[in-house]
Design an enzyme around this catalytic site. Structure first.
Site, PDB file in Angstrom:
ATOM      1  N   ASN A  83      97.041 -17.270  15.306  1.00 30.77           N
ATOM      2  CA  ASN A  83      96.097 -18.380  15.273  1.00 30.77           C
ATOM      3  C   ASN A  83      95.565 -18.612  16.682  1.00 30.77           C
ATOM      4  OD1 ASN A  83      94.827 -20.821  14.207  1.00 30.77           O
ATOM      5  ND2 ASN A  83      96.413 -21.968  15.304  1.00 30.77           N
ATOM      6  N   HIS A 130      94.233 -21.585  19.019  1.00 26.34           N
ATOM      7  CA  HIS A 130      94.202 -23.056  19.090  1.00 26.34           C
ATOM      8  C   HIS A 130      93.532 -23.463  20.404  1.00 26.34           C
ATOM      9  CE1 HIS A 130      95.282 -27.136  18.199  1.00 26.34           C
ATOM     10  NE2 HIS A 130      95.632 -27.267  19.462  1.00 26.34           N
TER      11      HIS A 130
HETATM   12  C1  GAR Z   1      87.762 -22.975  17.545  1.00 28.19           C
HETATM   13  O1  GAR Z   1      87.580 -23.760  18.693  1.00 28.19           O
HETATM   14  C2  GAR Z   1      89.235 -22.830  17.245  1.00 28.19           C
HETATM   15  O2  GAR Z   1      90.032 -22.746  18.392  1.00 28.19           O
HETATM   16  C3  GAR Z   1      89.496 -24.108  16.502  1.00 28.19           C
HETATM   17  O3  GAR Z   1      88.366 -24.259  15.660  1.00 28.19           O
HETATM   18  C4  GAR Z   1      87.223 -23.689  16.307  1.00 28.19           C
HETATM   19  C5  GAR Z   1      86.544 -22.744  15.351  1.00 28.19           C
HETATM   20  O4  GAR Z   1      85.329 -22.281  15.889  1.00 28.19           O
HETATM   21  N1  GAR Z   1      90.723 -24.033  15.770  1.00 28.19           N
HETATM   22  C6  GAR Z   1      91.543 -25.074  15.614  1.00 28.19           C
HETATM   23  O5  GAR Z   1      91.314 -26.185  16.038  1.00 28.19           O
HETATM   24  C7  GAR Z   1      92.825 -24.751  14.845  1.00 28.19           C
HETATM   25  N2  GAR Z   1      93.784 -25.809  14.992  1.00 28.19           N
HETATM   26  P1  GAR Z   1      84.631 -20.956  15.338  1.00 28.19           P
HETATM   27  O6  GAR Z   1      84.519 -21.080  13.815  1.00 28.19           O
HETATM   28  O7  GAR Z   1      83.277 -20.962  15.991  1.00 28.19           O
HETATM   29  O8  GAR Z   1      85.458 -19.780  15.738  1.00 28.19           O
END
Ligand code: GAR
Length: 209
Positions: A108, A110
């Site tokens: 994952n 984060h």
């Molecule tokens: C990213 O910033 C990722 O790190 C976060 O969601 C965003 C997705 O962006 N994930 C979390 O917060 C998981 N806990 P993306 O769809 O443009 O890759």
């Protein structure tokens, strides 16, 4: 050849970073075999299509119960026979059975330096809002293996990013993505593809072979 399945919920910029890294040789010996989204409208599915990668939607909303969804979700994942599952902004809780079956084979990304600003309720923009609210000067991102907890699995890579005067959550989110997430996620996948990540006593050891 590492067969990678990417799970997404939204815009898919991390998926794009992975696809680009495979294309330009930053990630080698790896094939992106599919993309699963829980959201039919996720732009990430468009990105998969453009890259010629098979994409599909499987959402808890389309099933009578979470148990039935969990079963169908696991079946959908198994169908790709992945060596690695990448949660790239995937916001659905991974069923316990899947974690068990794919132990140390799910990673994952984060958007914080775990153990700061992580766990239940910390996702997406909320992470950056909390960091600015607290007034920290350094933030960042973490790639980790997924275990039964929320953001508690073995940490693979982390990268720090400086907070700047005048940052808003959105500006900070973008900087963390550009300077950290889009770099360490492909890097971690490449390390795994080359057998360079081992988990020993709940921690990772990087390097060697
Ligand atoms: C990213 O910033 C990722 O790190 C976060 O969601 C965003 C997705 O962006 N994930 C979390 O917060 C998981 N806990 P993306 O769809 O443009 O890759």
């Amino acid at each position: 050849m590492l067969k990678v399945l990417v799970l997404v919920s939204g815009g898919g910029t991390n998926l794009q970073a992975i696809l680009d890294a495979v294309d330009n040789g930053v990630i080698t010996d790896t094939k992106i075999v599919g993309v699963i989204s829980n959201n039919a409208n996720a732009y990430a599915l468009e990105r998969a299509k453009k890259a010629g990668v098979s994409g599909e939607c499987i959402s808890p909303k389309n099933f009578e119960s979470r148990e039935i969804f969990n079963e169908k979700f696991l079946e959908a994942v198994d169908a790709y026979e992945p060596d690695l599952i990448v949660l790239a902004g995937f916001l659905v809780v991974i069923p316990a059975k899947m974690i068990e079956k794919y132990r140390n084979k799910i990673v994952n990304i984060h958007p914080s330096l775990i153990p700061s600003f992580c766990g239940t309720g910390f996702y997406g923009l909320k992470v950056h809002e909390a960091a600015l609210e607290r007034g920290v000067k350094v933030v960042g991102a973490t790639v980790h293996f997924v275990d039964e907890g929320t953001d508690t699995g073995p940490i693979i890579l982390q990268k720090a990013v400086e907070v700047q005067d005048g940052d808003t959550p959105k500006i900070l989110q973008q900087r963390v993505m550009e300077q950290a997430e889009w770099k360490i996620l492909p890097e971690a996948i490449n390390l795994i593809a080359h057998g360079k990540v081992q988990v020993v006593d709940g921690k990772t050891q990087i390097g060697g072979n």
